[in-house]
Enzyme design. Structure first.
Site, PDB file in Angstrom:
ATOM      1  N   ASP A  46      31.610   1.123  37.960  1.00 57.40           N
ATOM      2  CA  ASP A  46      31.460  -0.336  37.880  1.00 57.40           C
ATOM      3  C   ASP A  46      31.735  -0.798  36.448  1.00 57.40           C
ATOM      4  OD1 ASP A  46      29.142   0.614  36.741  1.00 57.40           O
ATOM      5  OD2 ASP A  46      27.797  -0.765  37.783  1.00 57.40           O
ATOM      6  N   SER A  47      31.995   0.162  35.546  1.00 61.01           N
ATOM      7  CA  SER A  47      32.488  -0.181  34.209  1.00 61.01           C
ATOM      8  C   SER A  47      33.843  -0.880  34.310  1.00 61.01           C
ATOM      9  CB  SER A  47      32.599   1.077  33.338  1.00 61.01           C
ATOM     10  OG  SER A  47      33.339   2.085  34.004  1.00 61.01           O
ATOM     11  N   ASP A  85      31.117   3.946  42.513  1.00 60.70           N
ATOM     12  CA  ASP A  85      29.866   3.354  42.038  1.00 60.70           C
ATOM     13  C   ASP A  85      29.414   2.250  42.978  1.00 60.70           C
ATOM     14  OD1 ASP A  85      28.313   4.047  39.865  1.00 60.70           O
ATOM     15  OD2 ASP A  85      29.668   3.138  38.390  1.00 60.70           O
ATOM     16  N   LYS A 115      27.775   6.591  43.941  1.00 58.66           N
ATOM     17  CA  LYS A 115      26.864   6.839  42.815  1.00 58.66           C
ATOM     18  C   LYS A 115      25.927   5.645  42.676  1.00 58.66           C
ATOM     19  CE  LYS A 115      28.190   6.723  38.274  1.00 58.66           C
ATOM     20  NZ  LYS A 115      27.377   5.606  37.761  1.00 58.66           N
ATOM     21  N   GLU A 117      22.752   4.005  40.300  1.00 56.89           N
ATOM     22  CA  GLU A 117      21.822   4.004  39.163  1.00 56.89           C
ATOM     23  C   GLU A 117      20.430   4.141  39.779  1.00 56.89           C
ATOM     24  OE1 GLU A 117      22.436   0.860  36.320  1.00 56.89           O
ATOM     25  OE2 GLU A 117      24.563   1.346  36.122  1.00 56.89           O
ATOM     26  N   GLU A 184      22.994   9.585  31.404  1.00 61.30           N
ATOM     27  CA  GLU A 184      23.658   8.718  30.423  1.00 61.30           C
ATOM     28  C   GLU A 184      22.740   8.449  29.237  1.00 61.30           C
ATOM     29  OE1 GLU A 184      25.555   5.158  31.918  1.00 61.30           O
ATOM     30  OE2 GLU A 184      26.105   4.523  29.877  1.00 61.30           O
TER      31      GLU A 184
HETATM   32  O1  KIV Z   1      30.600   2.896  35.489  1.00 64.00           O
HETATM   33  C1  KIV Z   1      30.727   3.867  34.727  1.00 64.00           C
HETATM   34  O2  KIV Z   1      31.722   4.037  34.019  1.00 64.00           O
HETATM   35  C2  KIV Z   1      29.628   4.839  34.690  1.00 64.00           C
HETATM   36  C3  KIV Z   1      29.719   5.930  33.654  1.00 64.00           C
HETATM   37  C4  KIV Z   1      29.266   5.417  32.339  1.00 64.00           C
HETATM   38  C5  KIV Z   1      28.972   7.142  34.060  1.00 64.00           C
HETATM   39  O3  KIV Z   1      28.708   4.744  35.440  1.00 64.00           O
END
Ligand code: KIV
Length: 265
Positions: A46-47, A85, A115, A117, A184
């Site tokens: 989600d980055s 994510d 994934k 959080e 992280e």
């Molecule tokens: O979204 C992302 O890039 C992440 C990484 C920082 C692990 O969750």
């Protein structure tokens, strides 16, 4: 490229002491390059919100955004294990809603797992997801989706109490069925302890060498971001190269030296 990796591959890599290499990806072109470079798995992070979409943080990213980018990554890297994510609030409005969203992320992007959080409150949800056949990568330590409640990005687990809570959480998530875990911005000694304690592999970012693998944000690694986080290493300076290429193109159009006969018909 060898046989397609599965959740079992990563457990075996941990057992064999082979480091796992994960990289974020957001589009088909760079995903194909990552596949050619034999990166072990790609994270549709989600980055994407901060690296590609111009947002200040990941909070505005939606399930639709993840699906849009996930589809591109799958087209570019058809043979790779993909992690999708789950974005902000896509798994906090009831378990049924969360499982439906996770199902969409898997089905519509062709990803191999989601994934999340993770906190103690997500442990029962992860158990339900795994039970429903959805492989889950957990994510502990610094949680970017909580930036508004935490008041910024900070290292997690520096205090003794917080470190103990992280260790408990890691064990609870493993017990709930997560097949791997991102750590992280966790102090290196604590990450090493967690990695040694768990049977499932840990993948660190800003978490030191003691993790079972590493993940980096593609634009940090390529030198395309606006700032370089302490945990990132720039393996190329593409931002500078691209800006110079754009400037050369502009200059040549302005002074009439592009196009030449070679680019004309
Ligand atoms: O979204 C992302 O890039 C992440 C990484 C920082 C692990 O969750």
């Amino acid at each position: 490229m060898g046989k397609k990796k599965t959740v079992r591959t990563f457990r075996k890599m941990k057992r064999d002491g082979e480091k796992i290499v994960m990289l974020t990806a957001y589009d088909a072109i760079t995903a194909a390059m990552a596949q050619a470079a034999e990166i072990d798995l790609l994270l549709i992070g989600d980055s994407v919100g901060t690296t590609m979409m111009g947002y200040a943080d990941t909070v505005p990213v939606t399930v639709e955004d993840m699906i849009h980018h996930g589809k591109m990554v799958r087209r570019g890297a058809p043979d790779m294990f993909l992690v999708c994510d789950m974005p902000f609030l896509s798994y906090h409005c009831g378990d049924d809603d969360a499982i439906r969203n996770a199902g969409r992320c898997l089905r519509e992007t062709g990803s191999d797992c989601v994934k999340l959080e993770s906190s103690e409150s997500t442990v029962p949800l992860i158990r339900r997801m795994v039970d429903a056949g959805i492989p889950v990568m957990a994510h502990i330590g610094l949680l970017p989706q909580h930036v508004k409640t935490s008041g910024g990005y900070r290292i997690a687990g520096r205090e003794e109490e917080e470190a103990a809570a992280l260790k408990k959480l890691a064990l609870d998530l493993q017990d709930a069925g997560a097949f791997s875990m991102v750590l992280e911005c966790v102090p290196a000694a604590l990450s090493k302890e967690i990695s040694e304690m768990l049977e499932i592999p840990t993948i660190g970012i800003g978490a030191g060498i003691g993790c079972d693998g590493q993940v980096q944000v593609m634009t940090d690694l390529l030198g395309m971001g606006t700032f370089v986080p302490k945990h990132a290493k720039q393996y190329a300076q593409l931002g500078k190269i691209i800006t110079e290429a754009f400037a050369s193109y502009r200059a040549e159009v302005k002074d009439g030296s592009f196009p030449t006969a070679e680019q004309s018909f």
